[in-house]
Write a protein that holds these residues in place. Structure first.
Motif, PDB file in Angstrom:
ATOM      1  N   PRO A  47      39.018  31.008  27.449  1.00  0.00           N
ATOM      2  CA  PRO A  47      40.300  30.972  28.180  1.00  0.00           C
ATOM      3  C   PRO A  47      40.586  32.265  28.954  1.00  0.00           C
ATOM      4  O   PRO A  47      41.136  32.222  30.058  1.00  0.00           O
ATOM      5  CB  PRO A  47      41.339  30.762  27.078  1.00  0.00           C
ATOM      6  CG  PRO A  47      40.604  30.092  25.981  1.00  0.00           C
ATOM      7  CD  PRO A  47      39.222  30.679  26.029  1.00  0.00           C
ATOM      8  N   VAL A  48      40.195  33.400  28.400  1.00  0.00           N
ATOM      9  CA  VAL A  48      40.388  34.672  29.108  1.00  0.00           C
ATOM     10  C   VAL A  48      39.546  34.703  30.378  1.00  0.00           C
ATOM     11  O   VAL A  48      40.021  35.119  31.447  1.00  0.00           O
ATOM     12  CB  VAL A  48      40.047  35.868  28.189  1.00  0.00           C
ATOM     13  CG1 VAL A  48      40.031  37.167  28.959  1.00  0.00           C
ATOM     14  CG2 VAL A  48      41.022  35.939  27.038  1.00  0.00           C
ATOM     15  N   ALA A  49      38.304  34.251  30.291  1.00  0.00           N
ATOM     16  CA  ALA A  49      37.427  34.229  31.465  1.00  0.00           C
ATOM     17  C   ALA A  49      37.959  33.272  32.533  1.00  0.00           C
ATOM     18  O   ALA A  49      37.924  33.590  33.731  1.00  0.00           O
ATOM     19  CB  ALA A  49      36.012  33.826  31.053  1.00  0.00           C
ATOM     20  N   VAL A  50      38.462  32.124  32.113  1.00  0.00           N
ATOM     21  CA  VAL A  50      39.024  31.161  33.078  1.00  0.00           C
ATOM     22  C   VAL A  50      40.244  31.753  33.767  1.00  0.00           C
ATOM     23  O   VAL A  50      40.390  31.654  35.000  1.00  0.00           O
ATOM     24  CB  VAL A  50      39.370  29.825  32.378  1.00  0.00           C
ATOM     25  CG1 VAL A  50      40.178  28.921  33.282  1.00  0.00           C
ATOM     26  CG2 VAL A  50      38.101  29.123  31.927  1.00  0.00           C
ATOM     27  N   CYS A  51      41.126  32.391  33.004  1.00  0.00           N
ATOM     28  CA  CYS A  51      42.318  33.015  33.607  1.00  0.00           C
ATOM     29  C   CYS A  51      41.937  34.141  34.551  1.00  0.00           C
ATOM     30  O   CYS A  51      42.535  34.285  35.628  1.00  0.00           O
ATOM     31  CB  CYS A  51      43.253  33.522  32.516  1.00  0.00           C
ATOM     32  SG  CYS A  51      44.069  32.205  31.616  1.00  0.00           S
ATOM     33  N   ALA A  52      40.962  34.943  34.158  1.00  0.00           N
ATOM     34  CA  ALA A  52      40.505  36.029  35.035  1.00  0.00           C
ATOM     35  C   ALA A  52      39.897  35.478  36.313  1.00  0.00           C
ATOM     36  O   ALA A  52      40.144  35.994  37.407  1.00  0.00           O
ATOM     37  CB  ALA A  52      39.494  36.904  34.299  1.00  0.00           C
ATOM     38  N   TRP A  53      39.109  34.416  36.188  1.00  0.00           N
ATOM     39  CA  TRP A  53      38.476  33.803  37.360  1.00  0.00           C
ATOM     40  C   TRP A  53      39.531  33.326  38.360  1.00  0.00           C
ATOM     41  O   TRP A  53      39.457  33.621  39.548  1.00  0.00           O
ATOM     42  CB  TRP A  53      37.594  32.644  36.927  1.00  0.00           C
ATOM     43  CG  TRP A  53      37.079  31.836  38.068  1.00  0.00           C
ATOM     44  CD1 TRP A  53      37.599  30.673  38.538  1.00  0.00           C
ATOM     45  CD2 TRP A  53      35.972  32.154  38.908  1.00  0.00           C
ATOM     46  NE1 TRP A  53      36.871  30.235  39.610  1.00  0.00           N
ATOM     47  CE2 TRP A  53      35.869  31.120  39.870  1.00  0.00           C
ATOM     48  CE3 TRP A  53      35.064  33.190  38.933  1.00  0.00           C
ATOM     49  CZ2 TRP A  53      34.881  31.117  40.840  1.00  0.00           C
ATOM     50  CZ3 TRP A  53      34.091  33.173  39.910  1.00  0.00           C
ATOM     51  CH2 TRP A  53      34.004  32.146  40.839  1.00  0.00           C
ATOM     52  N   PHE A  54      40.513  32.588  37.884  1.00  0.00           N
ATOM     53  CA  PHE A  54      41.517  32.068  38.780  1.00  0.00           C
ATOM     54  C   PHE A  54      42.516  33.126  39.228  1.00  0.00           C
ATOM     55  O   PHE A  54      43.151  33.002  40.271  1.00  0.00           O
ATOM     56  CB  PHE A  54      42.238  30.864  38.168  1.00  0.00           C
ATOM     57  CG  PHE A  54      41.409  29.621  38.200  1.00  0.00           C
ATOM     58  CD1 PHE A  54      41.271  28.908  39.366  1.00  0.00           C
ATOM     59  CD2 PHE A  54      40.763  29.174  37.068  1.00  0.00           C
ATOM     60  CE1 PHE A  54      40.494  27.758  39.417  1.00  0.00           C
ATOM     61  CE2 PHE A  54      39.985  28.032  37.097  1.00  0.00           C
ATOM     62  CZ  PHE A  54      39.855  27.322  38.277  1.00  0.00           C
ATOM     63  N   SER A  59      43.079  33.421  47.266  1.00  0.00           N
ATOM     64  CA  SER A  59      43.780  32.190  47.560  1.00  0.00           C
ATOM     65  C   SER A  59      43.361  31.689  48.940  1.00  0.00           C
ATOM     66  O   SER A  59      43.042  32.472  49.839  1.00  0.00           O
ATOM     67  CB  SER A  59      45.290  32.414  47.526  1.00  0.00           C
ATOM     68  OG  SER A  59      45.663  33.359  48.500  1.00  0.00           O
ATOM     69  N   PRO A  60      43.325  30.365  49.104  1.00  0.00           N
ATOM     70  CA  PRO A  60      42.919  29.830  50.407  1.00  0.00           C
ATOM     71  C   PRO A  60      43.924  30.197  51.499  1.00  0.00           C
ATOM     72  O   PRO A  60      45.131  30.244  51.257  1.00  0.00           O
ATOM     73  CB  PRO A  60      42.870  28.321  50.184  1.00  0.00           C
ATOM     74  CG  PRO A  60      43.659  28.064  48.946  1.00  0.00           C
ATOM     75  CD  PRO A  60      43.655  29.331  48.149  1.00  0.00           C
TER      76      PRO A  60
END
Length: 62
Positions: A47-54, A59-60
C-alpha cells in the motif's frame, strides 16, 4: 445489478489495500521473526508503494 458492478469497480482496490494493511499489521503484531516479519513487510509495503506511485506520478495535462 448495474449498481452492484459500479460499487465493486469503484471500491475494489481500496478494499484490497485495506485488507493488505490489516493482514500486515496483524502479522507484525503476532509474528516473532522469520516468515511473519517478511509477510508484514510485504503486506505493509505494497500500500505504501501504491500511494507513493500515484502521489509522485505526473497528473495528465488538460
Amino acid at each position: 445489478m448495474k449498481e452492484h458492478q459500479g460499487f465493486w469497480r469503484m471500491w475494489r482496490w481500496p478494499i484490497v489495500l485495506g485488507l493488505l494493511t490489516v493482514v500486515g499489521l496483524i502479522s507484525a503484531l503476532f509474528s516473532d521473526g522469520g516468515v511473519g516479519d517478511m509477510l508484514a513487510w510485504l503486506t505493509l509495503g505494497i500500500p505504501v508503494a501504491v500511494c507513493a506511485w500515484f502521489g509522485w506520478r505526473k497528473s495528465p495535462t488538460r
